[in-house]
Design a protein around this motif. Structure first.
Motif, mmCIF file in Angstrom:
data_model
loop_
_atom_site.group_PDB
_atom_site.id
_atom_site.type_symbol
_atom_site.label_atom_id
_atom_site.label_comp_id
_atom_site.label_asym_id
_atom_site.label_seq_id
_atom_site.Cartn_x
_atom_site.Cartn_y
_atom_site.Cartn_z
ATOM 1 N N ASP A 1 0.849 -1.200 0.000
ATOM 2 C CA ASP A 1 0.000 0.000 0.000
ATOM 3 C C ASP A 1 0.878 1.242 0.000
ATOM 4 O O ASP A 1 0.675 2.166 0.776
ATOM 5 N N ILE A 2 1.876 1.255 -0.878
ATOM 6 C CA ILE A 2 2.798 2.396 -0.874
ATOM 7 C C ILE A 2 2.095 3.673 -1.290
ATOM 8 O O ILE A 2 2.472 4.771 -0.871
ATOM 9 N N ILE A 3 1.029 3.564 -2.084
ATOM 10 C CA ILE A 3 0.288 4.773 -2.462
ATOM 11 C C ILE A 3 -0.380 5.390 -1.239
ATOM 12 O O ILE A 3 -0.614 6.603 -1.206
ATOM 13 N N GLY A 4 -0.680 4.578 -0.228
ATOM 14 C CA GLY A 4 -1.212 5.128 1.012
ATOM 15 C C GLY A 4 -0.186 5.985 1.729
ATOM 16 O O GLY A 4 -0.519 7.015 2.323
ATOM 17 N N LEU B 1 10.771 9.200 -0.993
ATOM 18 C CA LEU B 1 10.903 7.824 -0.499
ATOM 19 C C LEU B 1 12.028 7.087 -1.210
ATOM 20 O O LEU B 1 12.782 6.338 -0.587
ATOM 21 N N ARG B 2 12.137 7.299 -2.510
ATOM 22 C CA ARG B 2 13.224 6.649 -3.260
ATOM 23 C C ARG B 2 14.575 7.148 -2.753
ATOM 24 O O ARG B 2 15.522 6.357 -2.599
ATOM 25 N N MET B 3 14.689 8.446 -2.490
ATOM 26 C CA MET B 3 15.937 9.002 -1.962
ATOM 27 C C MET B 3 16.273 8.405 -0.591
ATOM 28 O O MET B 3 17.435 8.168 -0.268
ATOM 29 N N ALA B 4 15.224 8.152 0.208
ATOM 30 C CA ALA B 4 15.429 7.611 1.551
ATOM 31 C C ALA B 4 15.709 6.115 1.536
ATOM 32 O O ALA B 4 16.151 5.565 2.552
ATOM 33 N N GLY B 5 15.430 5.447 0.426
ATOM 34 C CA GLY B 5 15.644 4.020 0.334
ATOM 35 C C GLY B 5 14.409 3.184 0.584
ATOM 36 O O GLY B 5 14.466 1.956 0.538
ATOM 37 N N LYS B 6 13.269 3.837 0.861
ATOM 38 C CA LYS B 6 12.016 3.094 1.054
ATOM 39 C C LYS B 6 11.536 2.581 -0.296
ATOM 40 O O LYS B 6 11.493 3.310 -1.279
ATOM 41 N N ASP B 7 11.160 1.320 -0.328
ATOM 42 C CA ASP B 7 10.735 0.711 -1.575
ATOM 43 C C ASP B 7 9.462 1.365 -2.097
ATOM 44 O O ASP B 7 8.468 1.468 -1.367
ATOM 45 N N THR B 8 9.497 1.818 -3.335
ATOM 46 C CA THR B 8 8.326 2.426 -3.961
ATOM 47 C C THR B 8 8.492 2.383 -5.468
ATOM 48 O O THR B 8 9.607 2.427 -5.982
ATOM 49 N N PHE B 9 7.377 2.289 -6.160
ATOM 50 C CA PHE B 9 7.442 2.495 -7.605
ATOM 51 C C PHE B 9 7.300 3.978 -7.884
ATOM 52 O O PHE B 9 6.908 4.763 -7.004
ATOM 53 N N GLN C 1 -1.145 0.255 -8.123
ATOM 54 C CA GLN C 1 -0.598 -0.487 -6.988
ATOM 55 C C GLN C 1 -0.875 -1.976 -7.142
ATOM 56 O O GLN C 1 0.018 -2.817 -6.918
ATOM 57 N N SER C 2 -2.096 -2.308 -7.527
ATOM 58 C CA SER C 2 -2.468 -3.707 -7.683
ATOM 59 C C SER C 2 -1.598 -4.405 -8.730
ATOM 60 O O SER C 2 -1.145 -5.538 -8.521
ATOM 61 N N GLN C 3 -1.327 -3.717 -9.833
ATOM 62 C CA GLN C 3 -0.517 -4.325 -10.877
ATOM 63 C C GLN C 3 0.938 -4.479 -10.433
ATOM 64 O O GLN C 3 1.569 -5.515 -10.684
ATOM 65 N N PHE C 4 1.467 -3.484 -9.750
ATOM 66 C CA PHE C 4 2.840 -3.608 -9.257
ATOM 67 C C PHE C 4 2.936 -4.712 -8.211
ATOM 68 O O PHE C 4 3.933 -5.437 -8.161
ATOM 69 N N ASN C 5 1.901 -4.859 -7.388
ATOM 70 C CA ASN C 5 1.901 -5.962 -6.421
ATOM 71 C C ASN C 5 1.928 -7.311 -7.136
ATOM 72 O O ASN C 5 2.614 -8.241 -6.704
#
Length: 243
Positions: free
Chosen positions: A137-140, A161-169, A199-203
Motif C-alpha cells: 500500500d505504498i500509495i497510502g 521515499l526513493r531518496m530515503a531508500g524506502k521501496d516504492t514504484f 498499486q495492484s498491478q505492481f503488487n
C-alpha cells in the motif's frame, strides 16, 4: 480489461533495449532494509525532504552544489531547531547566500520538521514509521506524506521515499506509458481508483518476480524508453511487442 503482460516479458524487453542483464542490473535503484530505515536519524529524513522540495522546479545540479550550505544554514536539519524557526529566522534565511533563497520553499522546513517530530512522538522515529509501512500500500504512504507534510505532493512523495531508500514504484512518463499499453489505466493516474489499479498491478509483478517495487518500476521504464517525463506530462506513444 486485457490481462497485463508478465514482468518476465517486460524484463526481457528491457534487457534487449539496454544491452543485457548486467546493463539493466547496473541501472537498478538501491532499496534499504527495515533496519537501515530505522537506524537513519530524523534529521536525515528532514534533510531529504528539504532537498526534494528544493529540487522541484530547480536544476538539481544547483541544489547539490549548494547542499553543504543548506546543512550549515539549517544546523544539520535538527528537527527541534528547524521546527522553532519563526518569521524572523525565515526572513534571515531568505537572505542567506549559502542556500537557494526561495522563501516559499524555506517555509516548508519548519512545517516538515513539525511533521517529523509528530511522527517520532507517535511512532518512535520517522524511520520506524517508514519501515513499518507495507509496500503493498505504498500509495497510502504517498497520501500521508502529501496530507501531513508540506510540498510533498505529486511526484515529490515517491521521489523522497526513493531518496530515503524506502521501496516504492514511480509513475514516470515511461512507466505510465507501459501501464496505459497494458490497459491498467487510460491516462496519467491521479484518482484513488487509478492509483489503486497501479498499486495492484505492481503488487502482481512483485509476486511474480520476487523483486522490490523500485526495481520493477525501473525495469518497466527501461523497457519503454528514455524519456524521463514527469507524471503530469503526456506519456510517449508505446505499443506492446507483438505476440
Amino acid at each position: 480489461m486485457a490481462r497485463a503482460e508478465s514482468f518476465q516479458r517486460i524484463y526481457e524487453r528491457a534487457c534487449r533495449r539496454k544491452g543485457g542483464e548486467a546493463a539493466v542490473a547496473s541501472l537498478l535503484p538501491e532499496v534499504a532494509d527495515a533496519q537501515t530505515l530505522k537506524a537513519t536519524g530524523d534529521d536525515r529524513y528532514l534533510s531529504l525532504m528539504t532537498r526534494r522540495v528544493f529540487q522541484a522546479g530547480f536544476a538539481w545540479r544547483v541544489i547539490e552544489q549548494k547542499w553543504p550550505g543548506f546543512e550549515a544554514a539549517f544546523r544539520q536539519f535538527d528537527p527541534e531547531h528547524c521546527a522553532a524557526l519563526d518569521a524572523t529566522a525565515i526572513e534571515a534565511l531568505a537572505r542567506d547566500a549559502r542556500i537557494v533563497r526561495n522563501k516559499q520553499k524555506i517555509t516548508s522546513v519548519p512545517r516538515n520538521a513539525r511533521f517529523v517530530l509528530d511522527v517520532a512522538e507517535r511512532e518512535g522515529s520517522m524511520g520506524a514509521w517508514l519501515a513499518a509501512w507495507p509496500v503493498e500500500d505504498i500509495i497510502g504512504l504517498w497520501r500521508e506524506l502529501r496530507r501531513r507534510g508540506h510540498r510533498l505532493g505529486g511526484m515529490s512523495a515517491c521521489i523522497f521515499l526513493r531518496m530515503a531508500g524506502k521501496d516504492t514504484f514511480q509513475l514516470t512518463g515511461d512507466v505510465i506509458a507501459l501501464l496505459i499499453a497494458n490497459e491498467i489505466v487510460t491516462r496519467a493516474p491521479s484518482t484513488r481508483a487509478e492509483l489503486a489499479a497501479c498499486q495492484s498491478q505492481f503488487n502482481a509483478w512483485a509476486d511474480e518476480s520476487g523483486r522490490p517495487l523500485a526495481e520493477i518500476s525501473r525495469v518497466c521504464a527501461l523497457s519503454v524508453g528514455d524519456h524521463h517525463l514527469r507524471a503530469d506530462e503526456p506519456p510517449p506513444p508505446f505499443l506492446l511487442d507483438p505476440d
